[in-house]
Scaffold this motif. Structure first.
Motif, short mmCIF file in Angstrom:
data_model
loop_
_atom_site.label_atom_id
_atom_site.label_comp_id
_atom_site.label_asym_id
_atom_site.label_seq_id
_atom_site.Cartn_x
_atom_site.Cartn_y
_atom_site.Cartn_z
N GLN A 125 0.82 -1.20 0.00
CA GLN A 125 0.00 0.00 0.00
C GLN A 125 0.86 1.26 0.00
O GLN A 125 1.86 1.34 0.70
CB GLN A 125 -0.92 0.02 1.23
N ARG A 126 0.43 2.24 -0.77
CA ARG A 126 1.14 3.52 -0.80
C ARG A 126 0.94 4.30 0.50
O ARG A 126 1.83 4.97 0.98
CB ARG A 126 0.65 4.35 -2.00
N SER A 127 -0.24 4.17 1.09
CA SER A 127 -0.56 4.88 2.33
C SER A 127 -0.01 4.11 3.53
O SER A 127 -0.29 2.92 3.70
CB SER A 127 -2.07 5.05 2.48
N LEU A 128 0.75 4.79 4.39
CA LEU A 128 1.26 4.14 5.59
C LEU A 128 0.13 3.68 6.50
O LEU A 128 0.24 2.67 7.20
CB LEU A 128 2.18 5.09 6.36
N ASP A 130 -2.50 2.28 5.79
CA ASP A 130 -3.09 1.01 5.35
C ASP A 130 -2.16 -0.19 5.52
O ASP A 130 -2.53 -1.31 5.21
CB ASP A 130 -3.50 1.12 3.88
N ARG A 131 -0.95 0.04 6.01
CA ARG A 131 0.02 -1.05 6.13
C ARG A 131 -0.10 -1.74 7.49
O ARG A 131 -0.38 -1.10 8.50
CB ARG A 131 1.44 -0.52 5.95
N ALA A 132 0.17 -3.02 7.48
CA ALA A 132 0.07 -3.80 8.72
C ALA A 132 1.24 -3.50 9.66
O ALA A 132 1.10 -3.60 10.88
CB ALA A 132 0.03 -5.29 8.39
N ASP A 133 2.40 -3.14 9.11
CA ASP A 133 3.58 -2.93 9.95
C ASP A 133 4.45 -1.86 9.29
O ASP A 133 4.67 -1.89 8.08
CB ASP A 133 4.37 -4.23 10.08
N LEU A 134 4.95 -0.93 10.09
CA LEU A 134 5.79 0.14 9.57
C LEU A 134 7.27 -0.05 9.92
O LEU A 134 8.08 0.82 9.63
CB LEU A 134 5.32 1.50 10.10
N ASN A 254 8.11 5.72 -0.56
CA ASN A 254 8.11 5.30 0.85
C ASN A 254 8.18 3.78 1.00
O ASN A 254 7.80 3.24 2.04
CB ASN A 254 6.87 5.84 1.56
N GLY A 255 8.70 3.11 -0.01
CA GLY A 255 8.83 1.66 0.06
C GLY A 255 7.62 0.92 -0.45
O GLY A 255 7.49 -0.28 -0.24
N CYS A 256 6.73 1.62 -1.17
CA CYS A 256 5.53 0.96 -1.69
C CYS A 256 5.87 -0.04 -2.80
O CYS A 256 5.09 -0.95 -3.07
CB CYS A 256 4.52 1.99 -2.18
N GLU A 257 7.03 0.13 -3.43
CA GLU A 257 7.49 -0.83 -4.43
C GLU A 257 8.96 -1.14 -4.16
O GLU A 257 9.70 -0.29 -3.67
CB GLU A 257 7.36 -0.27 -5.84
#
Length: 266
Positions: A125-128, A130-134, A254-257
């Motif tokens: 996910q591009r949005s932080l 929406d991510r399970a872990d940062l 931001n690490g989305c890819e």
């Protein structure tokens, strides 16, 4: 170099979630959130982050094509102005002009040389929000799994790596995402100097994005060139110990890819 700082920031912001940018988020701000959470969970300190920058600039002193060929003392890094707490100016790679090129040939795997033996792409996910872990990049974990599978090896076979240290925290997290250390152990590896040129798993022997400069679209190819030079035993004073496999990891925004490539010296 033809763009103003605000224009560069605007271009980088286009890689982030549009809603977050609307409310003022920046690329540095997103990595700062990751760094803050990693600190709370695993005990990472400002000095640990500074050690990453210190190491990469020390490596760049031995790289004739690195842009920033000078030492940075730990206290200077830690005392540099904040760009987004806890990240400092000297925790960040500088956007620069640059170009890189490779000529690749389809050949016999038995032929001596450096071979691309595995690669993988991952996305999240591009949005932080929406991510399970940062505290890690799921995209890198996906890409690494694919690359290792294609190469028929595992992380223990990797002799050194060029990773996407756009901020010092991204190098720390990459160690775990690539399986070079176990989850939560990157802090110990940094403090033990395991990632220096003569360490257990050298990381960014070129100086990384931090000291080479980040030419955005050219960075991933530059990483592959460094791996080629190292595996060909042509790196001179920055030569890592004998290794059969080298790895590159490149991120988008931001690490989305993420893209991971594995090269082998045959």
């Amino acid at each position: 170099s033809d763009m103003l700082g605000a224009q560069v920031q605007s271009a980088l912001a286009s890689l982030l979630d549009r809603e977050a940018v609307f409310y003022g988020q920046t690329l540095a701000g997103e990595y700062a959130l990751m760094a803050r959470l990693y600190m709370e969970r695993y005990g990472l300190t400002l000095e640990d982050l500074a050690r990453v920058s210190f190491k990469n600039h020390a490596n760049a002193l031995l790289n004739p094509v690195a842009q920033f060929q000078f030492n940075l003392p730990l206290d200077q890094i830690m005392a540099s102005p904040e760009v987004a707490s806890p990240l400092r100016v000297l925790d960040a790679a500088s956007i620069c002009d640059g170009a890189a090129a490779l000529v690749m040939e389809r050949g016999d795997k038995r032929r001596k040389g450096v071979h691309l033996v595995g690669y993988g792409y991952g996305s999240t996910q591009r949005s932080l929000a929406d991510r399970a872990d940062l505290t890690g990049f799921a995209s890198t974990q996906q890409a690494a799994a694919l690359a290792y599978d294609m190469a028929g090896i595992n992380a223990r076979d990797i002799g050194f790596a060029e990773v996407h240290d756009i901020f010092t925290i991204s190098e720390v997290m990459a160690l775990e995402d690539l399986g070079l250390v176990t989850t939560g152990e990157a802090v110990k590896a940094v403090r033990a100097d395991d990632c220096r040129l003569k360490g257990k798993i050298p990381v960014n022997p070129s100086g990384g994005l931090k000291a080479c400069g980040h030419a955005c679209g050219g960075t991933g190819v530059r990483q592959a060139i460094e791996v080629y030079i190292q595996l060909s035993r042509e790196a001179g004073k920055r030569q890592v110990r004998s290794a059969s496999y080298g790895l590159t990891q490149a991120l988008t925004g931001n690490g989305c890819e993420s893209m991971v490539c594995i090269f082998q010296a045959v």
